[in-house]
Design an enzyme around this catalytic site. Structure first.
Site, PDB file in Angstrom:
ATOM      1  N   THR A 160       6.841 -15.013   0.965  1.00 40.80           N
ATOM      2  CA  THR A 160       5.936 -14.441  -0.037  1.00 40.80           C
ATOM      3  C   THR A 160       4.951 -13.499   0.645  1.00 40.80           C
ATOM      4  O   THR A 160       4.667 -13.627   1.839  1.00 40.80           O
ATOM      5  CB  THR A 160       5.164 -15.542  -0.790  1.00 40.80           C
ATOM      6  OG1 THR A 160       4.200 -16.142   0.091  1.00 40.80           O
ATOM      7  CG2 THR A 160       6.099 -16.615  -1.328  1.00 40.80           C
ATOM      8  N   GLY A 161       4.439 -12.544  -0.132  1.00 37.02           N
ATOM      9  CA  GLY A 161       3.474 -11.592   0.431  1.00 37.02           C
ATOM     10  C   GLY A 161       4.053 -10.788   1.574  1.00 37.02           C
ATOM     11  O   GLY A 161       3.386 -10.551   2.584  1.00 37.02           O
ATOM     12  N   ALA A 162       5.301 -10.341   1.403  1.00 34.32           N
ATOM     13  CA  ALA A 162       6.029  -9.730   2.522  1.00 34.32           C
ATOM     14  C   ALA A 162       6.042  -8.205   2.503  1.00 34.32           C
ATOM     15  O   ALA A 162       6.802  -7.592   3.246  1.00 34.32           O
ATOM     16  CB  ALA A 162       7.472 -10.242   2.533  1.00 34.32           C
ATOM     17  N   SER A 188       3.380  -6.307   3.244  1.00 34.28           N
ATOM     18  CA  SER A 188       2.385  -5.754   4.173  1.00 34.28           C
ATOM     19  C   SER A 188       1.983  -6.833   5.168  1.00 34.28           C
ATOM     20  O   SER A 188       2.282  -8.011   4.984  1.00 34.28           O
ATOM     21  CB  SER A 188       1.147  -5.250   3.424  1.00 34.28           C
ATOM     22  OG  SER A 188       0.492  -6.330   2.778  1.00 34.28           O
ATOM     23  N   GLY A 189       1.309  -6.397   6.221  1.00 36.34           N
ATOM     24  CA  GLY A 189       0.681  -7.314   7.158  1.00 36.34           C
ATOM     25  C   GLY A 189       1.600  -8.330   7.794  1.00 36.34           C
ATOM     26  O   GLY A 189       2.756  -8.057   8.118  1.00 36.34           O
ATOM     27  N   TYR A 241     -12.181 -18.853  -0.386  1.00 35.56           N
ATOM     28  CA  TYR A 241     -11.119 -18.614   0.594  1.00 35.56           C
ATOM     29  C   TYR A 241     -11.037 -19.761   1.601  1.00 35.56           C
ATOM     30  O   TYR A 241      -9.948 -20.286   1.879  1.00 35.56           O
ATOM     31  CB  TYR A 241     -11.344 -17.286   1.322  1.00 35.56           C
ATOM     32  CG  TYR A 241     -10.232 -16.966   2.284  1.00 35.56           C
ATOM     33  CD1 TYR A 241      -8.974 -16.591   1.822  1.00 35.56           C
ATOM     34  CD2 TYR A 241     -10.409 -17.082   3.659  1.00 35.56           C
ATOM     35  CE1 TYR A 241      -7.933 -16.336   2.702  1.00 35.56           C
ATOM     36  CE2 TYR A 241      -9.377 -16.822   4.545  1.00 35.56           C
ATOM     37  CZ  TYR A 241      -8.140 -16.448   4.057  1.00 35.56           C
ATOM     38  OH  TYR A 241      -7.109 -16.204   4.920  1.00 35.56           O
TER      39      TYR A 241
END
Length: 289
Positions: free
Chosen positions: A12-14, A16-17, A168
């Protein structure tokens, strides 16, 4: 470099970064990588780049915003219909939000929905596919930011006390507690072919803090020259997802490829259990009861 030719991996969240580096490196090891992303255009561009870097075409895309449970359910249903198993799940996506409290489409505080509840739901919905793997791994991206956490499960949605950094930090501690409780439940159910570990990537120079706006994004920009690269930051995630020497380790918190103790007064088995049960109620997903 491990050979992951037979592995099906979801990150997941792949786009960027750290997530992009993690997904790309696992694809270069031969894995069939599925990237879960919110933005279709960014996902398509990342898919093209990853195929070129990996030298093979086995890079697929699923679209979902983890904060929107209906999208998570749809993406999980699509994965379950298309793939025979899941060998590695990297719950990498995570964000820090701005000074004003925001709500997800389901009415949850946006930070806790994106960083904890969405990944919890996704893991629950994909669990049968993880069990179908001969040796599955779940890697949860946490952070040393857990140290600033001041969780209060009675104010889980931060209705009484909201702060972007506080939320966070809380969610990163929740990622660790989820990992520990998941490992305990796997053991208690006698499930030896699924392991789970959490990771602190280091303080990484990404665009991560930009979404917070205000002082936090300015502070992140000032600190960027002193941060490590995304490549360095992804190393421990890649290690936990692929290295033979950690194949049987479960419930750990890793930084720089080494297990670390989690030092926080809220880090107790009872709080982990309470968090799990609350997460089940809020997502409507039950597993490993």
């Amino acid at each position: 470099m491990p050979d992951l030719q037979q592995q099906i991996v979801l990150v997941t969240g792949a786009t960027s970064g750290i997530g992009q580096v993690t997904a790309t490196e696992l694809a270069k090891m031969g894995a069939h990588v599925v990237i879960l992303a919110r933005n279709a255009d960014k996902a398509a561009a990342t898919q093209r780049e990853m195929k070129a870097a990996a030298g093979h075409q086995r890079v697929d895309v699923l679209l979902a915003d983890l904060a929107d449970f209906s999208q998570v359910r749809r993406a999980a249903a699509e994965f379950n219909a298309r793939y025979p198993r899941l060998d590695v799940l990297v719950n990498n996506a995570g964000l820090i939000f701005g000074a004003q409290r925001q709500l997800s489409p389901d009415g949850h505080e946006l930070g806790v929905a994106t960083n904890h509840l969405g990944p919890f739901l996704l893991t629950a919905l994909l669990f049968d596919k993880l069990r179908a793997s001969p040796a599955a791994r779940i890697v949860n991206l946490a952070s040393e930011a857990y140290r600033v956490a001041k969780p209060n499960l009675a104010d889980f949605q931060s209705e009484r006390n909201y702060g972007a950094m506080r939320v966070y930090g809380n969610t990163k501690l929740y990622n660790i507690l989820f990992t520990q409780e998941l490992a305990r439940r796997l053991r208690s159910h006698g499930i030896a072919n699924v392991t789970t570990n959490a990771v602190h990537p280091g303080v990484v120079a990404t665009s991560f803090g930009a979404s917070a706006g205000g002082w936090l994004s300015k502070l992140t920009a000032l600190a960027r020259p002193f941060m490590i690269s995304v490549e360095k930051g992804a190393e421990t995630s890649i290690f936990l997802a692929s290295a033979p020497e950690v194949a049987s380790i479960s419930g750990g918190f890793f930084a720089k490829k080494k297990a670390e103790a989690v030092k926080h007064p809220f880090n107790t088995p009872e709080h982990a259990r309470q968090l799990w049960e609350l997460s089940e109620r809020l997502t409507g997903a039950r597993f490993l009861d």
